[in-house]
Design a protein around this motif. Structure first.
Motif, PDB file in Angstrom:
ATOM      1  N   GLU A   1      33.739  60.588   0.217  1.00 49.54           N
ATOM      2  CA  GLU A   1      33.507  59.197   0.369  1.00 49.54           C
ATOM      3  C   GLU A   1      32.376  58.586  -0.605  1.00 49.54           C
ATOM      4  O   GLU A   1      32.518  57.256  -0.786  1.00 49.54           O
ATOM      5  CB  GLU A   1      33.074  58.708   1.928  1.00 49.54           C
ATOM      6  N   GLY A   2      31.792  59.408  -1.195  1.00 46.38           N
ATOM      7  CA  GLY A   2      30.807  58.840  -2.067  1.00 46.38           C
ATOM      8  C   GLY A   2      30.885  58.995  -3.462  1.00 46.38           C
ATOM      9  O   GLY A   2      30.010  58.718  -4.252  1.00 46.38           O
ATOM     10  N   ARG A   3      32.237  59.133  -3.972  1.00 52.64           N
ATOM     11  CA  ARG A   3      32.511  59.140  -5.359  1.00 52.64           C
ATOM     12  C   ARG A   3      32.255  57.713  -6.190  1.00 52.64           C
ATOM     13  O   ARG A   3      31.522  57.967  -7.187  1.00 52.64           O
ATOM     14  CB  ARG A   3      33.931  59.332  -5.595  1.00 52.64           C
ATOM     15  N   GLU A   4      32.362  56.699  -5.545  1.00 53.63           N
ATOM     16  CA  GLU A   4      32.202  55.618  -6.450  1.00 53.63           C
ATOM     17  C   GLU A   4      30.704  55.097  -6.164  1.00 53.63           C
ATOM     18  O   GLU A   4      30.143  54.554  -7.254  1.00 53.63           O
ATOM     19  CB  GLU A   4      32.849  54.675  -5.664  1.00 53.63           C
ATOM     20  N   GLN A   5      30.006  55.561  -4.977  1.00 52.87           N
ATOM     21  CA  GLN A   5      28.604  55.504  -5.403  1.00 52.87           C
ATOM     22  C   GLN A   5      27.874  56.319  -6.222  1.00 52.87           C
ATOM     23  O   GLN A   5      26.904  56.075  -6.849  1.00 52.87           O
ATOM     24  CB  GLN A   5      27.884  55.560  -3.703  1.00 52.87           C
ATOM     25  N   VAL A   6      28.259  57.692  -6.266  1.00 52.96           N
ATOM     26  CA  VAL A   6      27.751  58.258  -7.266  1.00 52.96           C
ATOM     27  C   VAL A   6      27.897  58.034  -8.596  1.00 52.96           C
ATOM     28  O   VAL A   6      27.111  58.080  -9.495  1.00 52.96           O
ATOM     29  CB  VAL A   6      28.272  59.913  -7.166  1.00 52.96           C
ATOM     30  N   ALA A   7      29.224  57.556  -8.923  1.00 46.62           N
ATOM     31  CA  ALA A   7      29.525  56.966 -10.224  1.00 46.62           C
ATOM     32  C   ALA A   7      28.648  55.622 -10.608  1.00 46.62           C
ATOM     33  O   ALA A   7      28.122  55.597 -11.855  1.00 46.62           O
ATOM     34  CB  ALA A   7      30.986  56.452 -10.356  1.00 46.62           C
ATOM     35  N   ALA A   8      28.363  54.882  -9.536  1.00 49.57           N
ATOM     36  CA  ALA A   8      27.375  53.526  -9.927  1.00 49.57           C
ATOM     37  C   ALA A   8      25.858  54.020  -9.855  1.00 49.57           C
ATOM     38  O   ALA A   8      25.419  53.329 -10.836  1.00 49.57           O
ATOM     39  CB  ALA A   8      27.508  52.696  -8.724  1.00 49.57           C
ATOM     40  N   ASP A   9      25.552  54.935  -9.282  1.00 48.53           N
ATOM     41  CA  ASP A   9      24.014  55.334  -9.444  1.00 48.53           C
ATOM     42  C   ASP A   9      23.985  55.986 -10.893  1.00 48.53           C
ATOM     43  O   ASP A   9      22.983  55.941 -11.498  1.00 48.53           O
ATOM     44  CB  ASP A   9      23.641  56.220  -8.281  1.00 48.53           C
ATOM     45  N   THR A  10      25.081  56.881 -11.210  1.00 48.71           N
ATOM     46  CA  THR A  10      24.800  57.567 -12.439  1.00 48.71           C
ATOM     47  C   THR A  10      24.869  56.328 -13.621  1.00 48.71           C
ATOM     48  O   THR A  10      24.301  56.853 -14.565  1.00 48.71           O
ATOM     49  CB  THR A  10      26.046  58.638 -12.526  1.00 48.71           C
ATOM     50  N   THR A  11      25.527  55.639 -13.570  1.00 49.69           N
ATOM     51  CA  THR A  11      25.651  54.681 -14.718  1.00 49.69           C
ATOM     52  C   THR A  11      24.510  53.713 -14.668  1.00 49.69           C
ATOM     53  O   THR A  11      23.851  53.779 -15.873  1.00 49.69           O
ATOM     54  CB  THR A  11      26.819  53.390 -14.324  1.00 49.69           C
ATOM     55  N   LYS A  12      23.756  53.553 -13.767  1.00 48.71           N
ATOM     56  CA  LYS A  12      22.364  52.705 -13.675  1.00 48.71           C
ATOM     57  C   LYS A  12      21.427  53.524 -14.221  1.00 48.71           C
ATOM     58  O   LYS A  12      20.614  53.159 -15.096  1.00 48.71           O
ATOM     59  CB  LYS A  12      22.025  52.348 -12.253  1.00 48.71           C
ATOM     60  N   LEU A  13      21.365  54.999 -13.901  1.00 45.60           N
ATOM     61  CA  LEU A  13      20.450  55.989 -14.423  1.00 45.60           C
ATOM     62  C   LEU A  13      20.542  56.302 -15.800  1.00 45.60           C
ATOM     63  O   LEU A  13      19.524  56.426 -16.347  1.00 45.60           O
ATOM     64  CB  LEU A  13      20.291  57.242 -13.360  1.00 45.60           C
ATOM     65  N   ILE A  14      21.699  56.418 -16.326  1.00 43.47           N
ATOM     66  CA  ILE A  14      21.854  56.562 -17.785  1.00 43.47           C
ATOM     67  C   ILE A  14      21.315  55.577 -18.622  1.00 43.47           C
ATOM     68  O   ILE A  14      20.646  55.617 -19.539  1.00 43.47           O
ATOM     69  CB  ILE A  14      23.365  56.942 -17.883  1.00 43.47           C
ATOM     70  N   GLN A  15      21.866  54.330 -18.178  1.00 43.12           N
ATOM     71  CA  GLN A  15      21.371  53.015 -18.697  1.00 43.12           C
ATOM     72  C   GLN A  15      19.737  52.739 -18.971  1.00 43.12           C
ATOM     73  O   GLN A  15      19.179  52.641 -19.724  1.00 43.12           O
ATOM     74  CB  GLN A  15      22.036  51.758 -18.069  1.00 43.12           C
ATOM     75  N   ASP A  16      19.004  53.504 -17.782  1.00 42.98           N
ATOM     76  CA  ASP A  16      17.631  53.291 -17.795  1.00 42.98           C
ATOM     77  C   ASP A  16      17.227  54.163 -18.861  1.00 42.98           C
ATOM     78  O   ASP A  16      15.922  53.937 -19.382  1.00 42.98           O
ATOM     79  CB  ASP A  16      17.193  53.442 -16.420  1.00 42.98           C
ATOM     80  N   ILE A  17      17.396  55.561 -18.771  1.00 45.49           N
ATOM     81  CA  ILE A  17      17.072  56.516 -19.791  1.00 45.49           C
ATOM     82  C   ILE A  17      17.387  56.252 -21.089  1.00 45.49           C
ATOM     83  O   ILE A  17      16.316  56.208 -21.749  1.00 45.49           O
ATOM     84  CB  ILE A  17      17.764  57.817 -19.189  1.00 45.49           C
ATOM     85  N   LEU A  18      18.370  55.619 -21.537  1.00 49.04           N
ATOM     86  CA  LEU A  18      18.834  55.221 -22.786  1.00 49.04           C
ATOM     87  C   LEU A  18      17.947  54.153 -23.117  1.00 49.04           C
ATOM     88  O   LEU A  18      17.547  53.674 -24.698  1.00 49.04           O
ATOM     89  CB  LEU A  18      20.278  54.937 -23.136  1.00 49.04           C
ATOM     90  N   ASP A  19      17.556  52.929 -22.310  1.00 47.52           N
ATOM     91  CA  ASP A  19      16.816  52.001 -22.730  1.00 47.52           C
ATOM     92  C   ASP A  19      15.420  52.428 -22.909  1.00 47.52           C
ATOM     93  O   ASP A  19      14.645  51.901 -23.819  1.00 47.52           O
ATOM     94  CB  ASP A  19      16.863  51.027 -21.537  1.00 47.52           C
TER      95      ASP A  19
END
Length: 332
Positions: free
Chosen positions: A136-154
């Protein structure tokens, strides 16, 4: 020769591109779309960067040569289970200068995105349960991963914008796949049985509540009826007591007659006073009497008066006449 050297400084930038002009390796300007010119090499050089192109980095996919799972796809969850995840990261560039100069991977700048993506998803998976990651949490994992990757790259000022993270597959390792499938099947059976039990409860409980409510209503009605009967009996007793205090003998005789009437009307026995008989023939409508007391019972037919007269023996008739003559003489 000089003209050829000067002409080598002309270049064209497309609408989706930007040109970064370097003078002795230092950035001097960023050019927009259109025909441009810079000082020829070795004084200046141009790096043309495509900003609108969507780039993709895949993490955790099989090695085509050895057909083995890459180690980067195996991740540890919060409940100490291992999951095998394959996902893809799509990104594009927002700042060509930051993309060219702040990434230290040389020409293989996708390695930065791959390493950051792997780090981010390991952190997100490490905070989640295994069932949440797999189902049930695949979409949530993908969304959290997207935000964390962007924070690190910024924080790295990489000039990269993450467009989307897609979870393409998430499963247990191959070594425990069979056991995991059995566990999943058992869980599904448990849920099915729970649903069946809930459906049965939804069918039985309302009917039981309805029956209980009906019994409560019947009990309440019986209670009210008994109370009303008791109050009526008490009221009648008080009225009889008042009359009894006024005339005890009359009241007792009346009560006796009433009780005798109630008893005799509910019985099938017949009482005959022989002394008051004035005829040798006594006709009793027994069928009517029995039907009045018990109309449901089947009563045999009673003989007609003529049959009764014929059925009386001659000796009995003579005895009746003699007893009648004796009574007349006594009366005289």
């Amino acid at each position: 020769m000089l003209l050829v050297w000067i002409a080598s400084g002309f270049y064209i930038v497309d609408a989706s591109q930007r040109g970064v002009v370097l003078r002795f390796g230092r950035q001097v300007e960023i050019t927009d779309a259109g025909p441009r010119w810079h000082l020829p090499y070795p004084i200046e050089a141009v790096e043309v960067v495509n900003l609108s192109q969507v780039r993709t980095v895949e993490v955790g996919y099989r090695d085509n040569e050895k057909n083995k799972m890459l180690k980067e796809s195996l991740m540890l969850t919060d409940d100490e289970n291992i999951v095998d995840i394959q996902f893809a990261v799509q990104y594009y560039l927002k700042d060509p200068a930051e993309y060219l100069f702040n990434n230290r991977m040389g020409d293989d700048k996708e390695t930065v995105v791959r390493q950051v993506a792997e780090t981010a998803i390991r952190e997100v998976v490490g905070r989640s349960k295994m069932d949440f990651v797999l189902y049930e949490g695949r979409e949530q994992v993908a969304a959290d991963t997207t935000k964390l990757i962007q924070d690190i790259l910024d924080r790295y000022k990489s000039g990269i914008i993450i467009s989307k993270v897609t979870m393409r597959n998430a499963q247990p390792p191959e070594q425990v796949q069979a056991a995991f499938d059995d566990a999943v099947k058992a869980g599904q059976d448990r849920e099915r049985q729970k649903n069946e039990g809930q459906a049965y409860a939804n069918d039985v409980v309302p009917r039981a509540k309805g029956a209980a409510a009906r019994l409560m209503q019947e009990a309440d009605g019986y209670k009210q009826r008994v109370i009303a009967d008791a109050e009526g009996d008490a009221s009648r007793f008080k009225q009889i007591l008042v009359e009894y205090e006024k005339a005890p003998q009359v009241t007792r005789e009346r009560m006796y007659q009433d009780m005798k009437q109630q008893l005799l009307t509910s019985t099938s026995k017949v009482l005959i006073d022989q002394k008051s008989g004035g005829s040798n023939l006594l006709y009793l409508p027994l069928d009517k009497l029995i039907q009045s007391t018990n109309p449901v019972a089947d009563v045999p037919a009673v003989p007609k008066p003529t049959e009764q007269l014929n059925a009386v023996p001659s000796d009995a008739a003579n005895g009746s006449r003699q007893s009648l003559s004796g009574r007349e003489r006594e009366a005289r």
